[in-house]
Write a protein that holds these residues in place. Sequence first.
Motif, short mmCIF file in Angstrom:
data_model
loop_
_atom_site.label_atom_id
_atom_site.label_comp_id
_atom_site.label_asym_id
_atom_site.label_seq_id
_atom_site.Cartn_x
_atom_site.Cartn_y
_atom_site.Cartn_z
N ASP A 31 0.74 -1.10 0.12
CA ASP A 31 -0.13 0.06 0.02
C ASP A 31 0.92 1.38 -0.13
O ASP A 31 0.78 2.42 -0.56
CB ASP A 31 -0.74 -0.08 1.22
CG ASP A 31 -1.75 1.23 1.31
OD1 ASP A 31 -2.62 1.18 0.29
OD2 ASP A 31 -1.85 2.00 2.05
N ARG A 39 -5.01 2.11 -3.74
CA ARG A 39 -6.48 2.07 -3.38
C ARG A 39 -7.40 0.85 -4.20
O ARG A 39 -8.21 0.43 -3.79
CB ARG A 39 -7.18 3.28 -3.81
CG ARG A 39 -6.52 4.65 -2.67
CD ARG A 39 -7.50 5.79 -3.30
NE ARG A 39 -6.85 6.89 -2.17
CZ ARG A 39 -7.30 8.13 -2.35
NH1 ARG A 39 -8.25 8.56 -3.30
NH2 ARG A 39 -6.67 9.10 -1.36
N ARG A 40 -6.63 0.64 -5.37
CA ARG A 40 -7.33 -0.63 -6.18
C ARG A 40 -6.70 -1.98 -5.53
O ARG A 40 -7.30 -2.93 -5.64
CB ARG A 40 -7.17 -0.51 -7.53
CG ARG A 40 -7.79 1.01 -8.09
CD ARG A 40 -7.95 1.03 -9.59
NE ARG A 40 -6.46 0.68 -10.19
CZ ARG A 40 -5.51 2.11 -10.32
NH1 ARG A 40 -6.29 3.07 -9.66
NH2 ARG A 40 -4.57 1.81 -10.82
N THR A 42 -4.81 -2.64 -2.69
CA THR A 42 -4.92 -3.19 -1.41
C THR A 42 -6.29 -3.98 -0.82
O THR A 42 -6.16 -5.16 -0.36
CB THR A 42 -4.77 -2.09 -0.45
OG1 THR A 42 -3.34 -1.16 -0.63
CG2 THR A 42 -4.79 -2.37 0.93
N ARG A 99 -16.39 -2.26 0.57
CA ARG A 99 -15.50 -1.22 -0.21
C ARG A 99 -16.09 -0.18 -0.78
O ARG A 99 -15.45 1.18 -0.79
CB ARG A 99 -14.71 -2.27 -1.21
CG ARG A 99 -13.97 -1.51 -2.28
CD ARG A 99 -13.14 -2.57 -3.13
NE ARG A 99 -12.23 -1.83 -4.14
CZ ARG A 99 -11.61 -2.41 -5.01
NH1 ARG A 99 -11.29 -3.80 -4.88
NH2 ARG A 99 -10.79 -1.86 -5.82
N GLU A 103 -15.31 3.93 -0.57
CA GLU A 103 -14.70 4.83 -1.78
C GLU A 103 -15.66 5.93 -1.76
O GLU A 103 -14.89 7.16 -2.38
CB GLU A 103 -14.87 3.76 -3.02
CG GLU A 103 -14.35 4.33 -4.12
CD GLU A 103 -14.09 3.37 -5.41
OE1 GLU A 103 -13.36 3.53 -6.25
OE2 GLU A 103 -14.81 2.57 -5.14
N LEU A 108 -11.38 5.35 1.63
CA LEU A 108 -10.88 4.06 1.29
C LEU A 108 -9.40 4.26 1.12
O LEU A 108 -8.79 4.45 0.03
CB LEU A 108 -11.41 3.56 -0.39
CG LEU A 108 -10.91 2.23 -0.77
CD1 LEU A 108 -11.27 1.12 0.13
CD2 LEU A 108 -11.42 2.32 -2.24
N ARG A 109 -8.66 3.87 2.41
CA ARG A 109 -7.26 3.92 2.56
C ARG A 109 -6.66 2.70 2.80
O ARG A 109 -7.55 1.71 3.66
CB ARG A 109 -7.01 4.89 3.44
CG ARG A 109 -7.31 6.41 2.91
CD ARG A 109 -6.75 7.57 3.65
NE ARG A 109 -7.41 7.54 5.07
CZ ARG A 109 -8.26 8.42 5.35
NH1 ARG A 109 -8.96 9.20 4.25
NH2 ARG A 109 -8.81 8.44 6.55
#
Length: 478
Positions: A31, A39-40, A42, A99, A103, A108-109
């Motif tokens: 990450d 973000r996509r 992880t 998710r 977002e 979304l971290r």
Amino acid sequence: MNEPTLTLASLAPALPEIFLAAAICVVLLVDVFAGAAGRRITPTLTLVVLAAGAALTLAFAQPGGTVELFSGMYISDPLSVVLKLAGFLFVAVGLLYSRHYLELRGILRGEYYVLALTALLGMFVMISAASLLTLYVGIELLALSLYAMVAFDRDSGVAAESAMKYFVLGAIASGALLYGMSLVYGLTGSLLLSEIAAALQGEPSLGLIMGLVFLVVGVSFKFGAVPFHMWVPDVYHGAPSAVTLFVGTAPKLASFALAYRLFASGLAGVSDSWAQMLAIVAALSMVVGNLVAIAQTNLKRMLAYSAIGNVGFILLGFVAGTEQGYEAALYYTLVYVLMALGSFGVILLASRAGFEADELAHYKGLHQRDPLLALIMMFLMFSTAGVPPFVGFWAKLQIFQALWATDHVVLVLIGASVSVLGLFYYLRIIKLMYFDDPGDLPRSEARPGVRLALGINSLAVLALGLVPNVMLSLCARV
């Protein structure tokens, strides 16, 4: 006794924890170095980690056997395998539901997923704990992760306030639990639960009773039972809904493991003493949880008080103090987490940017706006209320049978009464969805993957009710 040399083969029973600890480091590094692409990456990588962890747990499980490691501080048995597999499954489904919600709100971290995996590691440590020290390490690892998750939305003052309340009350409860453990250790001279069980037989001393009081306080707080439930409605309401889903589901497995390892294993010799204390806590939880839930207009707070009431039923299994009671408590815990997962999943799916679907009024006419979502919610509410043929009915029935077999007739009557009382607020949601006008409420967004998962979740609630022996036999074997 000499400790055998640790080899890769001998460490196999602890592979879930070892793998998860290593995976947390990998996910964190990926990450950090992936930057915006993280973000996509992880969320997907986390689901892969959970799937791989479940496969490893199943592959290296000791069939029907019990293995102790690390000088007796760690235990791997059929119960731990079942709870760990359930933990992998429920956390994976919860993260899948969450998710899109994260977002939409710009939170979304990668830290969220690292904290979720760390919390899961804490649960696993508690599940396989065979020592007071291991138990406490697992409790704190889980608790610290949950505190951070509740405060995860840094722009929300409500979330920060909820996290602070949770942290302060949690610190007090951890202190009480640690003090109770220190008294037990002082009286027995051992931290190992097996040695404590051998030392504590017969009439308990005054010092031990004091220790049991503090232990019951700590366990009750972790469950969110009355009168140590103050944090539950505030955390459920104030935290982002995705965090509420996580806090209200998988950690219940760890709470069950804490109660089972501590009371049913380590303190079985003085069960009459702690069972009386848990009986009061359980009865209060059922009555207060179901009564106060009726007055709620916020769905998350209503589900919070519903959770308090359901925790009372789980604790009743321990009050019975028999193998049948512990099996019923395990069955109820798994069933409740499955139902709660779906209920909070519906809230996440019904929400959209700028609209938190957390008020009861937001579900008016949901059948007209989204027939599938209304049907899913109806299944889940019927099951949570304990209406046959859904699985929630069998969960309550197993608890009642265990209590009846041990002559706890008064507790059976209380449980049956509050179950009837709880029908009101569960059926109210169904009435709002199917019989009220939707007005100008927005339609939920189409998310095929989440809808499919929620549909399977609700069908599982029905299918496990139609063929209850599947889960009942599993719980009986462990």
